[in-house]
Design an enzyme around this catalytic site. Structure first.
Site, PDB file in Angstrom:
ATOM      1  N   GLY A  10      44.297 -22.686  19.891  1.00  0.00           N
ATOM      2  CA  GLY A  10      45.581 -22.094  19.524  1.00  0.00           C
ATOM      3  C   GLY A  10      45.567 -20.585  19.614  1.00  0.00           C
ATOM      4  NE  ARG A  71      43.883 -27.118  20.227  1.00  0.00           N
ATOM      5  CZ  ARG A  71      44.941 -26.424  19.838  1.00  0.00           C
ATOM      6  NH1 ARG A  71      46.017 -26.400  20.608  1.00  0.00           N
ATOM      7  NH2 ARG A  71      44.934 -25.758  18.709  1.00  0.00           N
ATOM      8  CG  ASP A 102      35.609 -25.894  13.412  1.00  0.00           C
ATOM      9  OD1 ASP A 102      34.559 -25.414  12.955  1.00  0.00           O
ATOM     10  OD2 ASP A 102      35.769 -27.108  13.605  1.00  0.00           O
ATOM     11  CB  SER A 104      37.085 -22.233  20.483  1.00  0.00           C
ATOM     12  OG  SER A 104      38.461 -22.497  20.624  1.00  0.00           O
ATOM     13  CB  THR A 125      42.134 -19.932  13.791  1.00  0.00           C
ATOM     14  OG1 THR A 125      42.950 -20.945  13.172  1.00  0.00           O
ATOM     15  CG2 THR A 125      40.947 -19.657  12.895  1.00  0.00           C
ATOM     16  CG  ASP A 127      44.991 -23.399  10.745  1.00  0.00           C
ATOM     17  OD1 ASP A 127      46.189 -23.073  10.624  1.00  0.00           O
ATOM     18  OD2 ASP A 127      44.628 -24.396  11.387  1.00  0.00           O
ATOM     19  CG  ASP A 129      40.289 -23.450   9.913  1.00  0.00           C
ATOM     20  OD1 ASP A 129      40.103 -22.540  10.740  1.00  0.00           O
ATOM     21  OD2 ASP A 129      40.698 -24.586  10.251  1.00  0.00           O
ATOM     22  CG  MET A 169      51.287 -24.090  11.601  1.00  0.00           C
ATOM     23  SD  MET A 169      50.880 -23.210  13.138  1.00  0.00           S
ATOM     24  CE  MET A 169      51.877 -24.160  14.295  1.00  0.00           C
ATOM     25  NE  ARG A 171      42.150 -28.665  12.422  1.00  0.00           N
ATOM     26  CZ  ARG A 171      41.287 -28.211  13.322  1.00  0.00           C
ATOM     27  NH1 ARG A 171      41.467 -28.483  14.589  1.00  0.00           N
ATOM     28  NH2 ARG A 171      40.259 -27.473  12.957  1.00  0.00           N
ATOM     29  NE  ARG A 243      70.757 -29.434   3.237  1.00  0.00           N
ATOM     30  CZ  ARG A 243      71.328 -30.311   2.425  1.00  0.00           C
ATOM     31  NH1 ARG A 243      70.550 -31.120   1.698  1.00  0.00           N
ATOM     32  NH2 ARG A 243      72.622 -30.394   2.302  1.00  0.00           N
TER      33      ARG A 243
END
Length: 319
Positions: A10, A71, A102, A104, A125, A127, A129, A169, A171, A243
Protein backbone atom coordinates in the site's frame (compact mmCIF):
# COMPACT_ATOMS: atom_id res chain seq x y z
CA UNK A 1 28.21 1.54 -6.65
CA UNK A 2 24.55 1.67 -7.72
CA UNK A 3 21.50 2.08 -5.50
CA UNK A 4 17.82 1.51 -6.25
CA UNK A 5 14.62 2.42 -4.47
CA UNK A 6 11.20 0.82 -4.77
CA UNK A 7 7.76 0.93 -3.13
CA UNK A 8 5.85 -2.20 -2.24
CA UNK A 9 2.35 -2.82 -0.94
CA UNK A 10 0.00 0.00 0.00
CA UNK A 11 1.11 3.53 -0.74
CA UNK A 12 1.70 5.98 2.09
CA UNK A 13 2.10 9.78 2.17
CA UNK A 14 5.79 10.53 2.54
CA UNK A 15 6.96 8.06 -0.10
CA UNK A 16 7.59 10.84 -2.62
CA UNK A 17 9.70 12.91 -0.19
CA UNK A 18 11.72 9.75 0.53
CA UNK A 19 12.20 9.06 -3.19
CA UNK A 20 13.37 12.62 -3.83
CA UNK A 21 15.82 12.59 -0.92
CA UNK A 22 17.11 9.18 -2.04
CA UNK A 23 17.97 10.36 -5.55
CA UNK A 24 19.49 13.64 -4.44
CA UNK A 25 21.48 12.10 -1.58
CA UNK A 26 22.83 9.14 -3.56
CA UNK A 27 24.14 11.53 -6.21
CA UNK A 28 25.62 13.71 -3.47
CA UNK A 29 27.52 10.69 -2.19
CA UNK A 30 28.98 10.01 -5.64
CA UNK A 31 26.90 6.94 -6.45
CA UNK A 32 24.23 6.19 -9.06
CA UNK A 33 20.52 6.01 -8.12
CA UNK A 34 17.93 3.90 -9.93
CA UNK A 35 14.14 3.89 -9.68
CA UNK A 36 12.19 0.63 -9.74
CA UNK A 37 8.65 1.21 -10.99
CA UNK A 38 5.56 -0.79 -9.99
CA UNK A 39 7.07 -2.44 -6.91
CA UNK A 40 7.82 -6.16 -6.88
CA UNK A 41 6.00 -6.62 -10.18
CA UNK A 42 8.24 -4.01 -11.76
CA UNK A 43 11.30 -5.66 -10.27
CA UNK A 44 10.31 -8.92 -11.97
CA UNK A 45 9.49 -7.17 -15.27
CA UNK A 46 12.69 -5.08 -15.22
CA UNK A 47 10.98 -1.69 -14.98
CA UNK A 48 14.19 -0.13 -13.77
CA UNK A 49 15.45 3.28 -14.80
CA UNK A 50 18.48 5.36 -13.92
CA UNK A 51 17.21 8.36 -11.98
CA UNK A 52 17.87 12.02 -12.75
CA UNK A 53 17.28 15.06 -10.60
CA UNK A 54 14.50 16.09 -12.99
CA UNK A 55 12.66 12.82 -12.27
CA UNK A 56 12.14 13.89 -8.67
CA UNK A 57 11.91 17.65 -9.07
CA UNK A 58 8.75 19.10 -7.56
CA UNK A 59 7.40 15.85 -6.07
CA UNK A 60 8.09 16.44 -2.39
CA UNK A 61 4.64 17.90 -1.68
CA UNK A 62 2.71 15.20 -3.56
CA UNK A 63 0.94 12.25 -1.98
CA UNK A 64 1.22 8.74 -3.38
CA UNK A 65 4.37 7.58 -5.12
CA UNK A 66 5.66 8.60 -8.55
CA UNK A 67 7.27 5.18 -9.02
CA UNK A 68 3.97 3.47 -8.15
CA UNK A 69 3.60 0.30 -6.12
CA UNK A 70 2.10 -3.18 -6.31
CA UNK A 71 1.41 -6.43 -4.55
CA UNK A 72 2.82 -9.44 -6.36
CA UNK A 73 1.61 -13.03 -6.29
CA UNK A 74 4.38 -13.95 -8.74
CA UNK A 75 7.04 -12.98 -6.23
CA UNK A 76 6.03 -15.99 -4.11
CA UNK A 77 7.49 -18.22 -6.84
CA UNK A 78 11.23 -18.81 -6.73
CA UNK A 79 11.68 -18.51 -10.49
CA UNK A 80 10.33 -14.97 -10.47
CA UNK A 81 12.48 -13.99 -7.49
CA UNK A 82 15.48 -15.28 -9.41
CA UNK A 83 14.42 -13.20 -12.39
CA UNK A 84 14.15 -10.14 -10.16
CA UNK A 85 17.62 -10.76 -8.74
CA UNK A 86 19.22 -11.05 -12.17
CA UNK A 87 17.49 -7.84 -13.22
CA UNK A 88 19.25 -6.06 -10.37
CA UNK A 89 22.56 -7.63 -11.36
CA UNK A 90 22.11 -6.55 -14.98
CA UNK A 91 21.95 -2.92 -13.87
CA UNK A 92 24.81 -3.34 -11.43
CA UNK A 93 22.53 -2.55 -8.50
CA UNK A 94 24.07 -3.76 -5.25
CA UNK A 95 22.10 -1.66 -2.75
CA UNK A 96 18.32 -1.52 -2.40
CA UNK A 97 15.99 0.69 -0.34
CA UNK A 98 12.44 -0.64 0.07
CA UNK A 99 9.52 1.53 1.17
CA UNK A 100 6.83 -0.79 2.48
CA UNK A 101 5.09 -2.54 5.32
CA UNK A 102 5.00 -5.94 6.96
CA UNK A 103 4.19 -7.93 3.82
CA UNK A 104 6.90 -6.19 1.84
CA UNK A 105 9.50 -6.90 4.49
CA UNK A 106 8.52 -10.56 4.66
CA UNK A 107 9.03 -10.74 0.90
CA UNK A 108 12.44 -9.12 1.30
CA UNK A 109 13.36 -11.58 4.05
CA UNK A 110 12.73 -14.49 1.69
CA UNK A 111 14.50 -12.70 -1.18
CA UNK A 112 17.58 -11.92 0.90
CA UNK A 113 17.80 -15.47 2.26
CA UNK A 114 18.08 -16.85 -1.28
CA UNK A 115 20.29 -14.29 -3.00
CA UNK A 116 23.16 -11.97 -2.22
CA UNK A 117 21.14 -8.85 -1.50
CA UNK A 118 21.89 -5.68 0.44
CA UNK A 119 18.84 -3.71 1.43
CA UNK A 120 17.34 -1.45 4.07
CA UNK A 121 13.58 -1.24 4.52
CA UNK A 122 11.88 2.00 5.47
CA UNK A 123 8.60 1.35 7.35
CA UNK A 124 5.92 3.00 5.23
CA UNK A 125 2.35 2.16 6.19
CA UNK A 126 -0.45 4.25 7.60
CA UNK A 127 -1.44 1.33 9.86
CA UNK A 128 1.68 1.98 11.97
CA UNK A 129 1.95 -1.75 12.69
CA UNK A 130 5.63 -2.57 12.12
CA UNK A 131 7.42 -4.18 15.06
CA UNK A 132 10.39 -2.30 16.47
CA UNK A 133 9.47 1.23 15.37
CA UNK A 134 7.25 3.79 17.05
CA UNK A 135 6.49 5.45 13.74
CA UNK A 136 5.92 4.46 10.12
CA UNK A 137 6.02 6.87 7.21
CA UNK A 138 2.61 8.23 6.29
CA UNK A 139 0.89 7.92 9.66
CA UNK A 140 0.80 11.62 10.54
CA UNK A 141 -0.70 12.56 7.18
CA UNK A 142 -3.32 9.82 7.46
CA UNK A 143 -4.27 10.99 10.95
CA UNK A 144 -4.69 14.53 9.70
CA UNK A 145 -6.94 13.31 6.86
CA UNK A 146 -9.04 11.40 9.42
CA UNK A 147 -9.09 14.36 11.81
CA UNK A 148 -10.41 16.65 9.08
CA UNK A 149 -13.16 14.15 8.16
CA UNK A 150 -14.16 13.61 11.79
CA UNK A 151 -14.40 17.34 12.49
CA UNK A 152 -16.78 17.73 9.55
CA UNK A 153 -18.82 14.64 10.44
CA UNK A 154 -19.25 15.87 14.02
CA UNK A 155 -20.72 19.12 12.65
CA UNK A 156 -23.50 17.31 10.83
CA UNK A 157 -23.97 14.72 13.58
CA UNK A 158 -24.71 17.46 16.11
CA UNK A 159 -27.02 19.26 13.68
CA UNK A 160 -29.29 16.25 13.18
CA UNK A 161 -29.11 14.53 16.58
CA UNK A 162 -27.63 11.37 15.16
CA UNK A 163 -24.95 8.85 15.87
CA UNK A 164 -22.20 8.63 13.30
CA UNK A 165 -20.05 5.52 12.96
CA UNK A 166 -16.78 6.12 11.12
CA UNK A 167 -14.70 3.17 9.94
CA UNK A 168 -10.99 3.88 9.60
CA UNK A 169 -8.18 1.74 8.23
CA UNK A 170 -6.11 -0.64 10.30
CA UNK A 171 -5.97 -4.21 9.05
CA UNK A 172 -4.90 -5.83 12.32
CA UNK A 173 -3.96 -2.73 14.29
CA UNK A 174 -6.15 -0.17 16.02
CA UNK A 175 -3.58 2.64 16.09
CA UNK A 176 -5.42 4.98 13.72
CA UNK A 177 -8.75 4.35 15.45
CA UNK A 178 -7.46 4.98 18.98
CA UNK A 179 -5.46 8.09 18.18
CA UNK A 180 -8.32 9.47 16.06
CA UNK A 181 -10.73 8.87 18.95
CA UNK A 182 -8.44 10.63 21.39
CA UNK A 183 -8.05 13.74 19.25
CA UNK A 184 -11.68 13.98 18.08
CA UNK A 185 -13.49 13.46 21.35
CA UNK A 186 -15.21 10.31 20.14
CA UNK A 187 -17.46 8.56 22.60
CA UNK A 188 -16.86 5.04 21.26
CA UNK A 189 -13.76 3.32 19.83
CA UNK A 190 -13.57 -0.31 18.69
CA UNK A 191 -10.24 -1.92 17.77
CA UNK A 192 -9.01 -5.47 16.99
CA UNK A 193 -6.88 -5.61 20.13
CA UNK A 194 -9.76 -5.31 22.61
CA UNK A 195 -13.04 -7.23 22.70
CA UNK A 196 -16.11 -5.08 22.12
CA UNK A 197 -18.18 -5.39 25.30
CA UNK A 198 -20.91 -2.75 25.17
CA UNK A 199 -22.78 -3.53 28.41
CA UNK A 200 -21.34 -0.73 30.58
CA UNK A 201 -21.06 1.61 27.62
CA UNK A 202 -24.75 1.08 26.83
CA UNK A 203 -25.80 2.19 30.30
CA UNK A 204 -23.60 5.27 30.25
CA UNK A 205 -24.65 6.43 26.78
CA UNK A 206 -28.34 5.81 27.44
CA UNK A 207 -28.11 7.92 30.61
CA UNK A 208 -26.33 10.67 28.70
CA UNK A 209 -28.90 10.64 25.88
CA UNK A 210 -31.72 10.90 28.43
CA UNK A 211 -29.89 13.85 30.00
CA UNK A 212 -29.48 15.77 26.76
CA UNK A 213 -26.74 14.19 24.67
CA UNK A 214 -27.91 14.64 21.10
CA UNK A 215 -25.19 12.92 19.09
CA UNK A 216 -22.55 10.18 19.34
CA UNK A 217 -19.34 9.69 17.39
CA UNK A 218 -18.08 6.10 17.18
CA UNK A 219 -14.81 5.12 15.49
CA UNK A 220 -14.24 1.53 14.40
CA UNK A 221 -11.01 0.04 13.03
CA UNK A 222 -11.71 -2.01 9.90
CA UNK A 223 -9.65 -4.90 11.29
CA UNK A 224 -12.07 -5.38 14.16
CA UNK A 225 -14.76 -6.46 11.68
CA UNK A 226 -17.30 -4.92 14.04
CA UNK A 227 -18.75 -2.14 11.88
CA UNK A 228 -22.13 -3.84 11.37
CA UNK A 229 -22.36 -4.94 15.00
CA UNK A 230 -21.61 -1.46 16.31
CA UNK A 231 -24.11 0.06 13.88
CA UNK A 232 -26.87 -2.27 15.07
CA UNK A 233 -25.96 -1.58 18.70
CA UNK A 234 -26.18 2.19 18.24
CA UNK A 235 -29.51 1.94 16.45
CA UNK A 236 -31.19 -0.77 18.49
CA UNK A 237 -29.68 -0.61 21.97
CA UNK A 238 -28.82 3.08 22.27
CA UNK A 239 -31.85 4.04 20.18
CA UNK A 240 -30.20 6.72 18.08
CA UNK A 241 -30.54 7.10 14.32
CA UNK A 242 -27.13 6.14 12.95
CA UNK A 243 -25.18 6.86 9.80
CA UNK A 244 -22.04 5.04 8.65
CA UNK A 245 -19.05 6.65 6.92
CA UNK A 246 -16.27 4.38 5.65
CA UNK A 247 -13.31 6.63 4.97
CA UNK A 248 -11.47 4.05 2.89
CA UNK A 249 -8.58 4.98 0.65
CA UNK A 250 -8.77 8.74 1.16
CA UNK A 251 -6.70 7.98 4.26
CA UNK A 252 -3.74 7.06 2.06
CA UNK A 253 -3.86 10.25 0.02
CA UNK A 254 -3.10 13.89 0.56
CA UNK A 255 -0.06 16.12 0.72
CA UNK A 256 2.48 14.77 3.21
CA UNK A 257 2.52 16.76 6.43
CA UNK A 258 5.61 18.56 7.67
CA UNK A 259 6.27 15.68 10.07
CA UNK A 260 6.10 13.02 7.36
CA UNK A 261 8.43 15.04 5.14
CA UNK A 262 10.93 15.31 7.97
CA UNK A 263 10.65 11.60 8.78
CA UNK A 264 11.15 10.71 5.12
CA UNK A 265 14.31 12.84 5.10
CA UNK A 266 15.79 11.14 8.17
CA UNK A 267 14.71 7.58 7.33
CA UNK A 268 16.26 7.88 3.87
CA UNK A 269 19.54 9.32 5.10
CA UNK A 270 20.04 6.54 7.66
CA UNK A 271 19.19 3.90 5.03
CA UNK A 272 21.62 5.19 2.40
CA UNK A 273 24.40 5.91 4.90
CA UNK A 274 24.19 2.37 6.21
CA UNK A 275 24.25 0.83 2.73
CA UNK A 276 27.24 2.95 1.74
CA UNK A 277 29.48 1.22 4.27
CA UNK A 278 27.89 -2.24 4.56
CA UNK A 279 27.87 -5.05 2.02
CA UNK A 280 25.87 -7.52 4.05
CA UNK A 281 22.79 -5.61 5.11
CA UNK A 282 19.30 -6.93 5.59
CA UNK A 283 17.92 -4.36 7.98
CA UNK A 284 14.91 -2.18 8.69
CA UNK A 285 15.25 1.47 9.65
CA UNK A 286 13.33 2.22 12.85
CA UNK A 287 12.43 5.18 15.03
CA UNK A 288 12.31 4.27 18.72
CA UNK A 289 12.05 6.55 21.74
CA UNK A 290 13.02 9.59 19.69
CA UNK A 291 16.06 8.04 18.00
CA UNK A 292 16.67 6.46 14.60
CA UNK A 293 18.30 3.07 14.34
CA UNK A 294 18.40 -0.21 12.44
CA UNK A 295 17.03 -3.66 13.24
CA UNK A 296 17.68 -7.05 11.70
CA UNK A 297 14.86 -8.00 9.39
CA UNK A 298 14.42 -11.35 11.14
CA UNK A 299 13.63 -9.55 14.39
CA UNK A 300 11.10 -7.26 12.70
CA UNK A 301 9.12 -9.91 10.79
CA UNK A 302 9.19 -12.57 13.51
CA UNK A 303 7.55 -10.31 16.09
CA UNK A 304 4.13 -8.66 16.21
CA UNK A 305 3.62 -4.97 16.87
CA UNK A 306 1.78 -4.25 20.10
CA UNK A 307 -0.09 -1.04 20.79
CA UNK A 308 1.45 0.88 23.70
CA UNK A 309 -0.40 0.33 26.96
CA UNK A 310 -1.23 4.01 27.39
CA UNK A 311 -3.17 3.92 24.11
CA UNK A 312 -5.12 0.85 25.17
CA UNK A 313 -5.79 2.50 28.53
CA UNK A 314 -7.18 5.52 26.67
CA UNK A 315 -10.13 3.40 25.51
CA UNK A 316 -11.47 3.61 29.06
CA UNK A 317 -11.09 7.37 29.17
CA UNK A 318 -13.31 8.30 26.22
CA UNK A 319 -16.46 10.24 27.07
Amino acid sequence: MSFAIMCSGGDAPGMNPAIKKFVDYVYKKGSTPYLIYDGLEGLIDKKIKKATHSDVSGILHNGGTIIRSSRSKRFFEHSYRMQAYYNLKEFGITKLVVLGGDGSFRAMQIFSSEFELNFVGIPSTIDNDIYGTDYCLGVDTALNVIRDALDKIRDTASSFSRAFLVEVMGRDCGYLAIVSSMISGAEVCVVPEVAFEPKELTKRLKDEVQNGRNYILAIVAEGSKKTTEVFNWLQDDIGMETRVSILGHIQRGGNPTVYDRLMAFDFTIIAVDHLLVNNNSNKIAVYKKGEFGLMEIEDVVSNKYQLPKHYLDALNLLD
